[in-house]
Design an enzyme around this catalytic site. Structure first.
Site, mmCIF file in Angstrom:
data_model
loop_
_atom_site.group_PDB
_atom_site.id
_atom_site.type_symbol
_atom_site.label_atom_id
_atom_site.label_comp_id
_atom_site.label_asym_id
_atom_site.label_seq_id
_atom_site.Cartn_x
_atom_site.Cartn_y
_atom_site.Cartn_z
ATOM 1 N N HIS A 34 30.568 43.640 40.517
ATOM 2 C CA HIS A 34 30.227 42.795 39.309
ATOM 3 C C HIS A 34 29.838 41.471 40.120
ATOM 4 O O HIS A 34 29.979 41.406 41.328
ATOM 5 C CB HIS A 34 31.605 42.689 38.570
ATOM 6 C CG HIS A 34 32.856 42.240 39.082
ATOM 7 N ND1 HIS A 34 33.007 41.099 39.834
ATOM 8 C CD2 HIS A 34 34.010 43.016 39.018
ATOM 9 C CE1 HIS A 34 34.568 41.215 40.152
ATOM 10 N NE2 HIS A 34 34.759 42.325 40.016
ATOM 11 N N HIS A 37 31.949 40.056 42.989
ATOM 12 C CA HIS A 37 31.671 40.244 44.144
ATOM 13 C C HIS A 37 30.483 39.721 44.938
ATOM 14 O O HIS A 37 30.187 39.687 45.987
ATOM 15 C CB HIS A 37 31.507 42.001 44.174
ATOM 16 C CG HIS A 37 32.770 42.864 43.840
ATOM 17 N ND1 HIS A 37 32.795 43.760 42.576
ATOM 18 C CD2 HIS A 37 33.924 43.082 44.496
ATOM 19 C CE1 HIS A 37 33.973 44.221 42.559
ATOM 20 N NE2 HIS A 37 34.403 43.812 43.685
ATOM 21 N N GLN A 61 46.376 52.378 48.768
ATOM 22 C CA GLN A 61 46.841 51.061 47.948
ATOM 23 C C GLN A 61 47.107 51.222 46.451
ATOM 24 O O GLN A 61 47.390 50.264 45.845
ATOM 25 C CB GLN A 61 46.006 49.895 48.175
ATOM 26 C CG GLN A 61 44.527 50.123 47.379
ATOM 27 C CD GLN A 61 43.856 48.883 47.923
ATOM 28 O OE1 GLN A 61 43.022 48.609 49.079
ATOM 29 N NE2 GLN A 61 43.555 47.768 47.103
ATOM 30 N N GLY A 147 38.241 37.499 47.200
ATOM 31 C CA GLY A 147 38.216 36.639 45.976
ATOM 32 C C GLY A 147 39.664 36.162 45.527
ATOM 33 O O GLY A 147 40.647 36.741 45.729
ATOM 34 N N LYS A 149 41.150 36.072 42.997
ATOM 35 C CA LYS A 149 41.911 36.686 41.685
ATOM 36 C C LYS A 149 43.027 37.518 42.153
ATOM 37 O O LYS A 149 44.111 37.576 41.455
ATOM 38 C CB LYS A 149 40.850 37.698 40.672
ATOM 39 C CG LYS A 149 41.507 38.366 39.717
ATOM 40 C CD LYS A 149 40.295 39.262 39.147
ATOM 41 C CE LYS A 149 40.303 40.526 39.515
ATOM 42 N NZ LYS A 149 41.669 41.581 39.614
ATOM 43 N N LEU A 184 36.758 38.574 36.025
ATOM 44 C CA LEU A 184 35.903 39.673 36.132
ATOM 45 C C LEU A 184 36.739 40.359 37.377
ATOM 46 O O LEU A 184 37.358 40.052 38.267
ATOM 47 C CB LEU A 184 34.478 39.135 36.941
ATOM 48 C CG LEU A 184 33.518 38.486 36.081
ATOM 49 C CD1 LEU A 184 32.193 38.468 36.834
ATOM 50 C CD2 LEU A 184 33.534 38.999 34.654
ATOM 51 N N SER A 185 36.676 41.684 36.887
ATOM 52 C CA SER A 185 37.378 42.809 37.398
ATOM 53 C C SER A 185 36.827 44.274 37.210
ATOM 54 O O SER A 185 36.262 44.283 36.211
ATOM 55 C CB SER A 185 38.892 42.905 37.023
ATOM 56 O OG SER A 185 39.550 44.085 37.393
ATOM 57 N N SER A 186 36.691 45.100 38.318
ATOM 58 C CA SER A 186 35.988 46.332 38.214
ATOM 59 C C SER A 186 36.920 47.078 37.018
ATOM 60 O O SER A 186 36.306 47.654 36.327
ATOM 61 C CB SER A 186 36.175 47.117 39.546
ATOM 62 O OG SER A 186 35.422 46.395 40.617
#
Ligand code: PAF
Length: 285
Positions: A34, A37, A61, A147, A149, A184-186
């Site tokens: 997104h 990235h 993970q 990022g 985030k 924003l996050s996948s």
């Protein structure tokens, strides 16, 4: 943009860059790219001659197999976005390549990994530290861009690179947000339309708590109000919503320079995280 899948292809492409005397930046990702990235890629381009992007949905993970299964995979669209963003090399390793039969090594960063994400997602940061160490060793980038985030992840990666003596400059980039403020996050693509509307409450509640702490409200009061706000908006379990030292991730019970609000909460089945810096009057932004 060149795409490589195996270690040999990667080594050959990197050799050509190094022989030409070029510096290399790495942007490690799990794909479903997104604007956040793409901002990392833009920053990487500013900092190095060549930009390598890795896409690898790293199984080690994920502490929840359902989360791994539903994680979005959009390889073709990702490649198109990376060409437009000006990336030079896309590396798509496989799980078999990274963790062949008999694989037995884990990189574990003690202390900074233990709380928050580490406590709620057992093994998560071992998986992150291990895969990022493997990515760093394979690419040996001059710089790697992440990022903010995933604030705790960034701290873990910095510690890991320093402790292992990996000569890479780890750069953090501020979170890119949607117009309404949602980080924003996948994983946002997995939210239903009502959930997507409600999701903004996480950022809003952190902003309100930050403003409260900055104007002298008791930390506990500000945190409790923020938790009430996200619950009222429709969030389920709040794993944590707390105020910490931005460098050590240790909890703070009073306003302190360098403090940060960090949060993780479920909206339906989707777990969202966010964090913001709390800027006190006494601090320069
Ligand atoms: O932030 C991510 O996308 C992942 O945790 C990372 C750093 C690519 C490691 O798999």
């Amino acid at each position: 943009m060149q795409t490589v899948r195996d270690g040999e292809g990667l080594a050959k492409a990197l050799r050509a860059m190094r022989t030409a005397g070029e510096t290399v930046a790495l942007v490690p990702t799990m794909g479903a790219l997104h604007e956040g990235h793409l901002a990392l890629v833009a920053e990487a381009k500013r900092r190095a001659d060549r930009v390598v992007v890795s896409i690898f949905v790293n199984p080690t993970q994920f502490n929840d197999p359902a989360d791994l299964a539903r994680y979005p995979r959009e390889e073709e669209q990702d490649a198109v976005k990376l060409v437009a963003a000006g990336a030079d090399l896309l590396w798509l390793p496989t799980a078999e390549q990274f963790y062949p039969d008999g694989y037995a090594t884990t990189v574990s960063v003690k202390g900074i990994s233990d709380r928050w994400e580490g406590a709620h997602r057992p093994g998560h940061f071992d998986g992150v530290a291990t895969v990022v160490a493997k990515l760093f060793i394979a690419v040996m980038p001059d710089v790697a861009v992440f990022g903010e985030k995933d604030w705790q992840q960034l701290a873990v990666v910095r510690r890991m690179a320093a402790d292992l003596g990996l000569p890479v400059n780890v750069v953090g980039l501020p979170t890119v947000r949607a117009d309404d403020g949602l980080a924003l996050s996948s994983r946002n693509s997995l939210l239903g339309s009502e959930e997507r509307k409600a999701a903004v409450a996480l950022a809003q509640s952190l902003n309100a708590a930050a403003a409260g702490i900055a104007r002298g409200e008791a930390v506990g009061t500000a945190l409790n109000q923020a938790i009430r706000t996200v619950k009222q908006a429709g969030f389920g379990p709040v794993d944590y919503l707390t105020y910490v030292d931005g460098a050590t991730l240790e909890p703070l019970d009073g306003a302190r320079s360098g403090g940060r609000l960090i949060a993780a909460a479920f909206l339906g089945k989707i777990r969202l995280i966010d964090n913001i810096r709390v800027i006190l009057d006494t601090e320069v932004d």
